[in-house]
Design an enzyme around this catalytic site. Structure first.
Site, PDB file in Angstrom:
ATOM      1  N   CYS A  62      32.835  61.715  -2.046  1.00  0.00           N
ATOM      2  CA  CYS A  62      32.585  63.158  -2.093  1.00  0.00           C
ATOM      3  C   CYS A  62      33.904  63.925  -1.981  1.00  0.00           C
ATOM      4  CB  CYS A  62      31.642  63.564  -0.969  1.00  0.00           C
ATOM      5  SG  CYS A  62      31.729  62.511   0.473  1.00  0.00           S
ATOM      6  N   HIS A  63      34.924  63.288  -1.465  1.00  0.00           N
ATOM      7  CA  HIS A  63      36.211  63.974  -1.323  1.00  0.00           C
ATOM      8  C   HIS A  63      36.884  64.162  -2.686  1.00  0.00           C
ATOM      9  CE1 HIS A  63      37.159  59.645  -1.123  1.00  0.00           C
ATOM     10  NE2 HIS A  63      38.171  60.004  -1.875  1.00  0.00           N
TER      11      HIS A  63
END
Length: 117
Positions: A62-63
DNA sequence: GACGCTAAAACCG
DNA sequence: CGGTTTTAGCGTC
């Protein structure tokens, strides 16, 4: 039962989002809008929601997902703070540099492939 | 700079 | 189970 227990407790929509983000290669970043558009959604917010409550935190990068304004967006449920700083550092570790909290090189943006999905 | 739209999940009853 | 609120955004005024 809130009828949301499908597979591991994730809804079909979340699975689409995770699958899309999962195919993002290292050293590349994608915007919420791109992911949302790929899965056929017009709201990037829905993607953010799924990511915020993502049960596959380390499994789904998700980063690597940033805002459409080339900003870091949010991380760990926060739009600003140490969480965002950690996200910036993490992306920097992958080869993606940020300047003033914004993506330094737009060429690092991930180009969605139609055959992947 | 401020407002509104949008779509899904979480929370409360 | 139903309805309501909030959300890691985006677009437009």
């Amino acid at each position: 039962m809130r009828s949301r227990e499908q597979r591991g407790g994730v809804t079909p929509f979340q699975r689409e989002v995770y699958d899309a983000i999962r195919m993002i290669p290292k050293g590349r970043v994608a915007t919420y809008r791109q992911v949302a558009a790929m899965i056929g959604c017009r709201s990037a917010r829905a993607v953010g929601q799924a990511l915020k409550r993502n049960p596959f935190a380390p499994a789904v990068p998700c980063h690597r997902v940033i805002a459409s304004d080339m900003t870091l967006g949010g991380f760990q449920g926060k739009t600003t703070g140490s969480a965002v700083t950690a996200k910036e550092a993490l992306l920097r570790s992958e080869g993606v540099f940020f300047v003033d909290g914004r993506l330094a090189d737009k060429g690092r943006l991930w180009q969605p492939s139609a055959k992947g999905k």
